[in-house]
Design a protein around this motif. Structure first.
Motif, short mmCIF file in Angstrom:
data_model
loop_
_atom_site.label_atom_id
_atom_site.label_comp_id
_atom_site.label_asym_id
_atom_site.label_seq_id
_atom_site.Cartn_x
_atom_site.Cartn_y
_atom_site.Cartn_z
N ARG B 37 1.86 -16.72 -6.96
CA ARG B 37 0.83 -15.71 -6.82
C ARG B 37 0.54 -15.15 -8.20
N GLN B 38 -0.73 -15.04 -8.54
CA GLN B 38 -1.12 -14.53 -9.84
C GLN B 38 -2.14 -13.42 -9.68
N TYR B 39 -1.74 -12.22 -10.07
CA TYR B 39 -2.69 -11.12 -10.10
C TYR B 39 -3.51 -11.24 -11.38
N SER B 40 -4.66 -10.58 -11.35
CA SER B 40 -5.59 -10.68 -12.47
C SER B 40 -4.92 -10.28 -13.78
N SER B 82 -3.05 -5.66 -0.82
CA SER B 82 -2.20 -5.96 -1.99
C SER B 82 -1.91 -7.46 -2.12
N SER B 84 -4.28 -9.52 -2.27
CA SER B 84 -5.44 -10.04 -3.01
C SER B 84 -4.99 -10.52 -4.38
N ALA B 85 -5.16 -11.79 -4.63
CA ALA B 85 -4.67 -12.42 -5.86
C ALA B 85 -5.13 -13.87 -5.85
N THR B 86 -4.77 -14.59 -6.88
CA THR B 86 -4.99 -16.03 -6.90
C THR B 86 -3.67 -16.71 -6.57
N TYR B 87 -3.73 -17.67 -5.67
CA TYR B 87 -2.53 -18.38 -5.23
C TYR B 87 -2.60 -19.81 -5.75
N SER B 107 -8.59 -18.07 -4.96
CA SER B 107 -8.73 -16.62 -5.05
C SER B 107 -8.82 -16.04 -3.64
#
Lengths: 114, 112
Positions: B37-40, B82, B84-87, B107
């Protein structure tokens, strides 16, 4: 969990100058570290694999003289972008491998070359 | 054809929905499968990993691997804003080659 830090988190430099980015594994020893580059809304692009005490292995198309990697200890690897140009502006992320399959990523460094 | 294919999205779902994220791959040598998981503007964080085929559950997250179809999935139950992120999915072969190949990431937007 394993923690990897990167410094600086953000850097702005002028074209032609060099920038060094540090990657540290804080609570474990990493025999292998990886350097990635990521463009907006794109996946991670592996630049090089760095093993402690030996020369880095660069991916095809990555200039080793431009992106100097040093892995001096089991907890520290550095990436130096030499003679930076605006096209080098990107998000650079390192990761450290703790065992056979788990990679832990640093928070990334946003490089802007003006 | 890329080794790992992943729809970039964005995938927009209401809070509480079940989310299904998927990747397909072409290299039958892949045995380790990971989801990050990558947050902005942050580095990716390892969410789950599985070895070979099967399911693995961790809280609201379930990872599935179907090697016969070369298809992996990540399910998120009771999705939250929460999440919400890129997987990104990632996979690697066994033996001495443990450099993972990443998908481009999906996204996900979970709206209240």
């Amino acid at each position: 969990g394993a923690v990897v830090s990167q410094h600086p988190s953000r850097v702005i430099c002028k074209s032609g100058t060099s920038v060094k980015i540090e990657c540290r594994s804080l609570d474990f020893q990493a025999t292998t570290m990886f350097w990635y580059r990521q463009f907006p809304k794109q996946s991670l692009m592996l630049m090089a694999t760095s093993n402690e005490g030996s020369k880095a292995t660069y991916e095809q198309g990555v200039e080793k003289d431009k992106f100097l990697i040093n892995h001096a200890s089991l907890t520290l690897s550095t990436l130096t972008v030499t003679s930076a140009h605006p096209e080098d502006s990107s998000f650079y992320i390192c990761s450290a491998r703790a065992n056979n399959y788990e990679q832990y990523f640093g928070p990334g460094t946003r490089l802007t070359v003006t | 054809q890329k080794e790992v294919e992943q729809d970039p999205g964005p995938l927009s779902v209401p809070e509480g929905a079940i989310v299904s994220l998927n990747c397909t791959y072409s290299n039958s040598a892949f045995q380790y499968f990971m989801w990050y998981r990558q947050y902005s503007r942050k580095g990716p964080e390892l969410l789950m990993y599985t070895y070979s085929s099967g399911n693995k559950e961790d809280g609201r997250f379930t990872a599935q691997v179907d090697k016969s179809s070369k298809y992996i999935s990540l399910f998120i139950r009771d999705s939250q804003p929460s999440d919400s992120a890129t997987y990104l999915c990632a996979m690697s072969a066994g033996g001495g080659s443990y450099i993972p190949t990443f998908g481009r990431g999906t996204s996900l937007i979970v709206h209240p």
